[in-house]
Design an enzyme around this catalytic site. Structure first.
Site: not given
Ligand SMILES: Cc1ncc(COP(=O)(O)O)c(C=O)c1O
Length: 403
Positions: A209
């Site tokens: 991100k």
């Molecule tokens: C749309 C979306 N939701 C949730 C997540 C999960 O994020 P995290 O890795 O911080 O748990 C991601 C990660 O790639 C994502 O792209």
């Protein structure tokens, strides 16, 4: 964009990468899909947190929460260990549980749908708009049932979803609207930061991100009571936070008010996050500048359609994806292979959860746009320090393949 799509060279500095490559003659310099933009300031901030003696959730987490919430215009920020855990807590705080249905896009990293299963509810897949890759009020309306309790909208790859229309639909039907804003820090909807369209939004600080703390996440919301509950839920359901207990001069007897979780962020992560937050504007501006250059370079390749700002907002270009138009020569996987052969790390487009073994047999409505986007799109390299020469190399491969 999937965590799995994170480039494996993350952590290698560009200098390290080119040093390795200089030693191997004729091997073109490798272009990663993403490099997190971290520097000595982040390293210093992390070291200061370590040396302060307070490394678990503490004052830096509290400061990061305030700064982040202010930045996105929300009343409260509750830092958590990831966006996935943030989505889980958001669903708990909204009272979603067994017997409930939550509408989600299948076209998303699998954590979106999985979070719904964590609370015993059923994820119901809705299709997306082919231009933005996002849910719309129409695609959601098509899959509502009497059991629907909530809608979880994703700003896919940073492209803002049309949340005002979704909010109107949800308000009319008494449904909770939750924003999975994992990818969308720095994106805007109708001139304001995304994350205000729903009652609660969850963010990711994974290195794929724009803003990273290694791992980490944040939940933002306006409702003060829910914020109190979220803070408690992320910390074992304790009536007194560890920080308050530490600050107290007398003995403290906490109680455990409900079944909670350990979803805390550390002060080391928050220290890095505070520095990253200060860079956010520059990070977004640079990605948009690089995206604009990709658009220029790709303008005479009608076989490819590149992601763009929708009419209702701006994207941070967390993912710069291109879609093979119908009739384009070759297939997406051939393009990925040609890029890989040229030393370029691209990625398949956004995954579709309903096509994964974890969701085999899970009933769903037809999802034609989702299936087209996941089959025919790919994500191109885009990182803060990317050079024009690197972008030219990427486009040269594409041009040779489909030009
Ligand atoms: C749309 C979306 N939701 C949730 C997540 C999960 O994020 P995290 O890795 O911080 O748990 C991601 C990660 O790639 C994502 O792209």
């Amino acid at each position: 964009m999937s965590s799995a799509a994170q480039n494996s060279s993350v952590g290698s500095s560009p200098a390290q990468i080119s040093a390795e490559q200089n030693s191997a003659e004729h091997v073109p310099e490798r272009i990663p899909v993403m490099i997190p933009h971290l520097g000595p300031e982040e390293a210093r901030a992390a070291a200061e947190a370590v040396l302060s003696g307070w490394v678990a959730q503490g004052p830096r987490v509290a400061e990061f929460e305030r700064a982040f919430a202010t930045g996105v215009g929300a009343g409260h920020g509750v830092a958590v260990s990831s966006c996935t855990t943030g989505l889980h807590l958001a669903l708990v705080a909204c009272g979603i549980g067994p017997g409930d249905e939550v509408v989600v896009p299948s076209l998303s990293f699998i954590a979106t749908a999985n979070a719904v299963r964590y609370v015993g509810a059923v994820p119901v897949f809705a299709d997306v708009d082919e231009q933005t890759g996002n849910l719309t009020a129409d695609t959601v309306a098509a899959v509502l049932t009497p059991r629907t309790r909530a809608v979880m909208v994703v700003h896919q790859g940073g492209v803002p979803a049309e949340v005002a229309e979704l909010r109107a639909l949800c308000s009319a039907l008494g449904l909770e609207l939750i924003e999975d804003a994992a990818c969308a820090i720095g994106s805007t909807f109708r001139g304001a930061p995304v994350g205000r369209g729903a009652s609660v939004a969850a963010w990711s600080f994974h290195p794929r991100k724009l803003l990273t703390t290694g791992e980490g996440g944040m939940v933002t919301l306006d409702d003060a009571d829910r914020a109190v509950r979220l803070r408690r839920l992320r910390e074992h359901g304790m009536s007194v936070s560890a920080a308050d207990r530490h600050a107290s001069s007398g003995p403290v007897y906490e109680s455990y008010l409900e079944t909670g979780f350990n979803y805390r962020m550390t002060d080391i992560q928050a220290a890095v996050g505070l520095v990253q937050l200060g860079r956010l504007e520059a990070l977004v501006a640079r990605r948009r500048e690089l995206a604009a250059r990709y658009h220029e370079l790709l303008a005479d390749l009608p076989a490819l359609r590149a992601v763009r700002d929708p009419a209702h907002g701006t994207t941070n270009y967390q993912s710069f994806w291109v879609l093979l138009e119908p009739g384009a020569p070759g297939r997406r996987d051939d393009l990925l292979a040609r890029l890989a052969d040229a030393g370029i790390s691209a990625r398949r487009g956004i995954m579709a959860a309903h096509l994964e073994p974890a969701y085999a047999g899970h009933p769903h409505a037809p999802l034609p746009a989702t299936e087209r986007l996941t089959r025919d799109s790919l994500i191109l390299p885009l990182f803060h320090t990317m050079t024009s020469a690197q972008q030219d190399r990427v486009v040269a491969v594409l041009r040779k393949a489909v030009g």
